[in-house]
Motif scaffolding. Structure first.
Motif, mmCIF file in Angstrom:
data_model
loop_
_atom_site.group_PDB
_atom_site.id
_atom_site.type_symbol
_atom_site.label_atom_id
_atom_site.label_comp_id
_atom_site.label_asym_id
_atom_site.label_seq_id
_atom_site.Cartn_x
_atom_site.Cartn_y
_atom_site.Cartn_z
ATOM 1 N N PRO A 16 48.011 16.869 -64.074
ATOM 2 C CA PRO A 16 47.203 15.746 -63.566
ATOM 3 C C PRO A 16 46.166 16.174 -62.528
ATOM 4 N N LEU A 17 46.472 17.219 -61.747
ATOM 5 C CA LEU A 17 45.497 17.701 -60.763
ATOM 6 C C LEU A 17 44.245 18.220 -61.465
ATOM 7 N N LEU A 18 44.434 18.979 -62.538
ATOM 8 C CA LEU A 18 43.283 19.522 -63.262
ATOM 9 C C LEU A 18 42.581 18.440 -64.076
ATOM 10 N N MET A 19 43.336 17.456 -64.522
ATOM 11 C CA MET A 19 42.726 16.315 -65.215
ATOM 12 C C MET A 19 41.738 15.612 -64.296
ATOM 13 N N MET A 20 42.187 15.320 -63.050
ATOM 14 C CA MET A 20 41.274 14.616 -62.139
ATOM 15 C C MET A 20 40.118 15.513 -61.718
ATOM 16 N N LYS A 21 40.349 16.810 -61.627
ATOM 17 C CA LYS A 21 39.250 17.729 -61.310
ATOM 18 C C LYS A 21 38.201 17.711 -62.427
ATOM 19 N N ALA A 22 38.655 17.685 -63.688
ATOM 20 C CA ALA A 22 37.717 17.638 -64.812
ATOM 21 C C ALA A 22 36.936 16.325 -64.810
ATOM 22 N N SER A 23 37.620 15.207 -64.520
ATOM 23 C CA SER A 23 36.922 13.918 -64.441
ATOM 24 C C SER A 23 35.925 13.907 -63.294
ATOM 25 N N PHE A 24 36.331 14.469 -62.166
ATOM 26 C CA PHE A 24 35.463 14.567 -60.982
ATOM 27 C C PHE A 24 34.193 15.350 -61.336
ATOM 28 N N GLU A 25 34.367 16.495 -61.982
ATOM 29 C CA GLU A 25 33.211 17.326 -62.327
ATOM 30 C C GLU A 25 32.300 16.626 -63.332
#
Length: 801
Positions: free
Chosen positions: A456-465
């Motif tokens: 989930p941390l990388l999921m939100m990072k991808a959405s953020f980017e």
């Protein structure tokens, strides 16, 4: 037990710390001296790490690579180097700075921790005398760390947990789960994995322990008792490495803020994220979803409810009864772009729900399966199929660069290009029950059991980017339900799918404070309750009275009778609810200031009273009050049928004002305040300067700005300086120095109060004058910017700046 595995000696000494090894050479232990008040202890078997990267430790950083950081990279730390002292005696080694000491018994590697207080070393924590670690597997499978426990210890933190704020005596499981309709007192675990807690000892020392491990784990805070070992507590992780950080501080504030710094900067969200966000699953699940959403828009205007955003629940992605991420149901939303534009025209942004699991009949499932974008089974050959909602599916693997690119592309093409303003990263707990299912691991396959919260941390990072790359000028705004330390770098969060009850109202406050004590500051709750029966009018309005003071303020529901929690659901209380929600808009400058302080100085927005007043022992008694920033004390009504509220006023050496009546009170006493439906019992610390939006608040004018300052002079004498941070609230220009500070100085004597206001900065303020208000009972002579003024019944004083 093999003694050779338990006896250690110094292997090497470096400027970063001391490295030890056992007699058989099979286990290394490093004690790193990172800061004066921050040490790290790392165990490695056979000179190797189970997980080489860390995604959680990012000192002072806004972002880190998808692949994480090298766990052995110490460059972000001050590293006192040889300024630390060491001493050796037979069988012991001592390492210390001016603030923190680790005293190590080499037999069993038992560590006792000391803090220097008033020039004297005081013990604050210690490993258990026997079997503190699982060197030879005799304690069972996985990582163990046993420590002594004093029955007077108070344990706080552990992130998103139910029940009392003091965790002593309970056992908690640390794993991401989706417990819809959870019991707010007993259910465990919830949605987030936060392996950090802080302790207040009976000697009133404070320290924090953080375990950099994302495997499913247990924190036993005194639930277990064994006659052979005395009082103890323990940490157990099913997999991974034993890698922990010890933080000491004079109070909770330094420990918490150090931990927040250790795991990364809190993101600076757009100002509109502080406004009311409407939501319900019922609307988007309906066949006439767009019609119902337009009705929501009309009702906001009709009932004068200021609203800044609406959360599109996953019903907008439906095909039949199921939900398919990145699909638009065109029967519900024939023209999504026009629908979104219509909301924008009324000043309401849209946040679209997205999920990281594709159902087995998703139109894109086979395509992604062929490309290996899912988490695979234990053999790494086929996707790991799991239960998800009303079917089975597979979770996307965000340790695969191809998956990241696919996700960002779809966020852009299916949402952002349509005009969607924000991503709501939901159902991202990654409930994969097979710990040896395989993630791509950026080319180095790794068991999901070791890194589940990283997904989930990388999921939100991808959405953020994706959001940042789509419009580099705007700050991304994200919501995520699941996560781990570091999630504050990207998103706002909430405490998940709570159940409608008075207990939820009461104990959600403590759950949110637990997150704040764990470095996660942008928090809130589903006001009114998400699951179960709809709230009755009394519970609903009491929940709103509480919710308006949280950083995230949303009313969200999926009631069993298909009713919808909205501000106008009960005609008899629409007026007080409108008053409360417009009051929230009035307070947004204060909340935005606190957001800035969380970004700039790692300070929590909502805080337990003991956080702010640690010298007052009475603040440590379990209570339902909380601070919003340094100066506002909120005393929510959390019991049915209560129409007045007893409030303890913490000892602050200054005194307090009742926000509503403006009556003054000495600190250190319990008072009784009225608790009508149109206002929350609210106290203001004497000496406070509270910025407000002084524009008339209506649905149409919710984004208009005028600035006022509510000044609460010291009851006798004192000086205060308040610096209000102002920027455009939406772009990233603040990173280039485009901001302005409005400084308010207030000097109080027994005869007069002098206030001086000035501005400095490059951001052009949306106002040329400010208004200054004083309590109507203030009798001293008042000067503002050198001119004597008259203040009769809070007459406004306008000052050009």
């Amino acid at each position: 037990m093999q003694k050779g595995k338990r006896t250690f000696s110094i292997q090497t000494i470096g400027e970063e710390g001391i490295h030890f090894t056992n007699e058989t050479g099979t286990l290394d232990v490093s004690v790193f001296v990172l800061e004066e008040h921050l040490f790290r202890v790392l165990f490695r078997k056979h000179h190797t790490l189970t997980v080489q990267a860390t995604w959680l430790v990012a000192p002072g950083m806004e972002d880190i690579p998808y692949e994480g950081r090298d766990r052995l990279d110490l460059t972000p730390f001050s590293l006192p180097g040889f300024s630390y002292e060491r001493s050796e005696n037979e069988g012991t080694v001592s390492i210390h700075t001016e603030r923190l000491k680790a005293y190590i018994q080499l037999e069993g590697f038992k560590v006792t921790w000391f803090e220097k207080k008033d020039g004297v070393w005081t013990e604050v924590a210690a490993d258990r005398n026997k079997q503190a670690y699982n060197f030879d597997g005799s304690l069972g499978r996985g990582i163990f760390h046993y420590m002594k426990r004093d029955q007077e210890d108070r344990y706080y933190g552990l992130g998103e947990k139910t029940g009392s704020l003091n965790r002593h005596g309970r056992r908690y499981r640390m794993m991401n789960l989706d417990p819809m309709g959870y019991d707010p007192i007993h259910t465990d675990p919830l949605y987030k994995h936060i392996p950090f807690y802080l302790t207040r000892t009976k000697e009133k020392s404070w320290y924090g322990l953080f375990y950099d491990n994302t495997a499913t784990s247990t924190f036993d805070m005194g639930n277990e008792l064994d006659n052979y070992h005395g009082f103890y507590r323990f940490y157990h992780a099913e997999e991974g490495d034993l890698d922990y950080y010890m933080i000491v501080g004079p109070d909770a504030a330094e420990v918490v803020e150090t931990f927040s710094w250790l795991t990364g900067k809190t993101t600076m969200l757009p100002k509109w994220s502080l406004g009311y966000s409407g939501s319900t699953m019922t609307y988007t699940d309906a066949e006439n979803a767009q019609e119902q959403l337009y009705q929501f828009l009309d009702d906001c205007k009709t009932y004068d409810i200021p609203c800044d955003s609406f959360q599109l629940s996953s019903g907008y992605t439906s095909i039949g009864e199921k939900r398919y991420v990145f699909n638009w149901n065109r029967s519900k939303f024939p023209d999504p772009k026009q629908f979104i534009a219509d909301f924008h025209e009324q000043g309401i942004r849209l946040c679209a729900n997205i999920k990281p699991c594709l159902l087995q009949d998703h139109p894109l499932y086979e395509q992604l399966k062929e490309k290996g974008m899912f988490i695979n089974d234990e053999d790494g050959q086929e996707e790991e199929v799991v239960q998800f909602w009303d079917d089975v599916g597979a979770y996307l693997d965000f340790t695969n660069p191809e998956t990241i690119d696919w996700w960002k592309r779809n966020v852009t093409e299916q949402l952002l290009e349509f005009g969607i303003d924000s991503t709501w990263n939901d159902n991202n707990e990654y409930e994969i029950w097979k710990p040896d299912a395989k993630a791509h691991g950026f080319g180095k396959p790794i068991d999901i059991g070791k890194i589940r919260p990283i997904q989930p941390l990388l999921m939100m990072k991808a959405s953020f980017e994706a959001q940042l790359e789509f419009d580099t000028k705007k700050r991304p705004y994200l919501i995520s339900r699941s996560g781990c330390p570091g999630m504050q770098r990207y998103c706002q969060t909430w405490t998940g799918d709570n159940r409608t009850s008075w207990d939820s109202l009461k104990y959600n406050i403590k759950t949110g404070l637990g997150l704040s004590l764990s470095g996660i500051y942008h928090v809130g709750h589903d006001v009114g309750g998400f699951a179960g029966e709809k709230p009755d009018p009394e519970l609903f309005i009491r929940w709103i009275q509480n919710g308006i003071f949280h950083p995230r303020f949303t009313i969200h529901s999926w009631n069993e009778d298909k009713s919808v929690n909205v501000p106008w659901m009960y005609p008899e209380i629409i007026k007080p609810i409108s008053d409360l929600m417009r009051f929230r808009v009035t307070l947004i400058p204060y909340l935005y200031q606190l957001m800035y302080e969380s970004y700039q100085a790692y300070k929590p927005i909502i805080r337990p009273t003991f956080y702010q007043f640690p010298k007052d022992e009475r603040t440590f008694t379990e209570n339902d009050d909380f601070m919003v920033g340094d100066h506002l004390l909120v005393a929510s009504v959390v019991e049915k049928g209560v129409h007045q509220r007893d409030v303890y006023l913490p000892e602050n050496g200054k005194g307090w004002y009742d926000f509503h009546s403006e009556r003054t009170y000495e600190a250190g006493q319990t008072i009784t305040l009225p608790a009508p439906f149109n206002q929350t019992p609210l106290l203001v610390e004497a000496g406070a300067i509270i910025p407000i939006n002084d524009h008339e608040v209506t649905f149409e004018t919710k984004n208009e700005e005028a600035r006022g300052f509510l000044c609460y002079p010291h009851l006798t004498e004192g000086n205060e300086v308040f610096r209000l941070y102002e920027d455009d609230g939406e772009t990233n220009d603040y990173k280039d120095g485009v901001y302005t500070f409005v400084t308010v100085k207030m000097d109080c004597t027994k005869e007069e109060v002098r206030v001086h206001i000035e501005k400095e900065g490059t951001f052009p303020l949306p106002y040329e004058k400010v208004r200054v208000y004083f309590p109507k009972g203030e009798q001293r002579t008042i000067y503002v910017n050198g001119s004597e003024v008259c203040t009769n019944a809070r007459q406004k004083i306008e000052v050009s700046i």
